[in-house]
Design a protein around this motif. Sequence first.
Motif, short mmCIF file in Angstrom:
data_model
loop_
_atom_site.label_atom_id
_atom_site.label_comp_id
_atom_site.label_asym_id
_atom_site.label_seq_id
_atom_site.Cartn_x
_atom_site.Cartn_y
_atom_site.Cartn_z
N SER A 185 -0.74 11.02 5.28
CA SER A 185 -1.78 11.37 4.40
C SER A 185 -1.44 12.88 3.72
CB SER A 185 -2.85 11.65 5.30
OG SER A 185 -2.77 12.45 6.30
N LEU A 186 -0.45 13.35 3.88
CA LEU A 186 -0.04 14.54 3.32
C LEU A 186 1.13 14.30 2.35
CD1 LEU A 186 0.18 16.98 6.68
CD2 LEU A 186 -1.77 16.61 5.03
N ASP A 187 1.32 15.52 1.67
CA ASP A 187 2.62 15.51 0.67
C ASP A 187 3.91 14.87 1.31
OD1 ASP A 187 3.62 16.42 -2.21
OD2 ASP A 187 4.75 17.17 -0.91
N GLN A 188 4.49 13.98 0.41
CA GLN A 188 5.74 13.13 1.18
C GLN A 188 7.07 13.82 0.66
OE1 GLN A 188 5.61 11.12 3.96
NE2 GLN A 188 3.45 12.15 4.05
N THR A 189 7.10 15.07 0.07
CA THR A 189 8.27 15.66 -0.35
C THR A 189 9.30 15.79 0.56
OG1 THR A 189 6.88 16.81 -2.24
CG2 THR A 189 9.34 17.58 -1.66
N ASP A 190 9.02 16.17 1.82
CA ASP A 190 9.85 16.24 3.09
C ASP A 190 10.43 15.07 3.27
OD1 ASP A 190 10.20 19.15 2.82
OD2 ASP A 190 8.53 19.47 4.28
N THR A 191 9.52 13.96 3.28
CA THR A 191 10.00 12.56 3.78
C THR A 191 10.88 12.10 2.83
OG1 THR A 191 7.61 12.48 4.77
CG2 THR A 191 8.98 10.35 4.31
N GLU A 192 10.75 12.23 1.58
CA GLU A 192 11.92 11.90 0.67
C GLU A 192 12.89 12.50 0.65
OE1 GLU A 192 9.60 12.47 -3.03
OE2 GLU A 192 8.13 10.71 -2.90
N LYS A 193 13.03 13.65 1.02
CA LYS A 193 14.16 14.56 1.20
C LYS A 193 14.87 13.92 2.50
CE LYS A 193 15.99 19.19 1.47
NZ LYS A 193 15.42 20.67 1.37
N LEU A 215 6.25 6.49 3.72
CA LEU A 215 6.16 6.50 1.94
C LEU A 215 5.23 5.27 1.83
CD1 LEU A 215 9.43 7.64 0.44
CD2 LEU A 215 7.39 9.20 1.09
N GLU A 216 5.76 3.90 2.27
CA GLU A 216 4.66 2.88 1.90
C GLU A 216 3.34 3.01 2.35
OE1 GLU A 216 4.79 -1.64 3.97
OE2 GLU A 216 6.70 -0.43 3.77
N LYS A 217 3.19 3.47 3.43
CA LYS A 217 1.83 3.78 3.71
C LYS A 217 1.09 4.80 2.72
CE LYS A 217 -1.88 3.83 6.78
NZ LYS A 217 -2.81 2.41 6.80
N LYS A 218 1.73 5.89 2.62
CA LYS A 218 1.14 6.79 1.48
C LYS A 218 0.71 6.12 0.27
CE LYS A 218 0.16 10.75 -0.23
NZ LYS A 218 -0.83 11.79 0.25
N ALA A 219 1.72 5.43 -0.41
CA ALA A 219 1.43 4.78 -1.41
C ALA A 219 0.48 3.76 -1.63
CB ALA A 219 2.71 4.29 -2.07
N PHE A 220 0.10 3.08 -0.40
CA PHE A 220 -0.59 2.20 -0.32
C PHE A 220 -1.94 2.70 -0.13
CE2 PHE A 220 -3.37 -0.58 2.51
CZ PHE A 220 -3.75 -1.77 1.58
#
Length: 264
Positions: A121-129, A161-166
């Motif tokens: 639910s939070l910003d996913q910048t660290d996830t992408e990294k 990331l998928e869950k966030k985008a959805f």
Amino acid sequence: MKKLLILIVLGLTLGSCSEYQKAFRSEDTEVQKAAAIKMYEKQKYGKAIRLFELIAPVYKGKAGEENVSYMFGMAYYNTKQFYLAAYQLESFASAYPKDSRSEEASFLAAKCFARLSPTYSLDQTDTEKAIYKMQDFIDRYPNSTYMAEANTIAKELRVKLEKKAFEVAKQYNTIEDYKAAQVAFDLFLSDFPGTVYKEEALYLKLDSAYKLAVNSIPSKMHERLLSAKAAYQSLVKFKADTQYKTKADDMLATIDKELQQFSK
């Protein structure tokens, strides 16, 4: 006997503390290094870190730096200081690529970034990294003993990331920004074609397209009705017996009824 054991333990503890304090105040980096390694081996990582912080700059570029660098990074890792551990372990792996511990350090550095990934639910910048770092490890060490765990972590990160985008796309539908919702669902389905949320995403795209169409001004209604009908067809093509069939069929009936006015 019990008192004797307590005294022995107390003596060892005080001796260890005294040794650490002497090393910490010493100006002899070899003494500090020896004490840091001893603290590290005793799993007293906090004390080891404080000593490594003192000696790491001194050993930069000198013989023995690789051991200091490796243990420094591992001490951070074992105390869950993941930002610092990732930096130190990456530095070690980069500086000593032929060291037998380089592969482990690279994996643990990538794992640190994964540990820093927040809830979806939070910003996913660290996830992408984290995904980038883990994929880089997978590419560089295709035969690694860490491969199974690396793939599992990478998959978990992508699911996040998928869950966030959805959820972002769903939110547009919830707040009745139906035009933005359709764009968001299109992007989501394009980025995650095999998503477990595909049926619901296709239905919500239909729902958004339908509501936008039936509430449109006359000049835009025809085009939007056709778009809504296409969204219906995409849903039933994906799953003919979709759980949303009744609601989708009711929408289609209204869409076809409204389209009749444009065929006259």
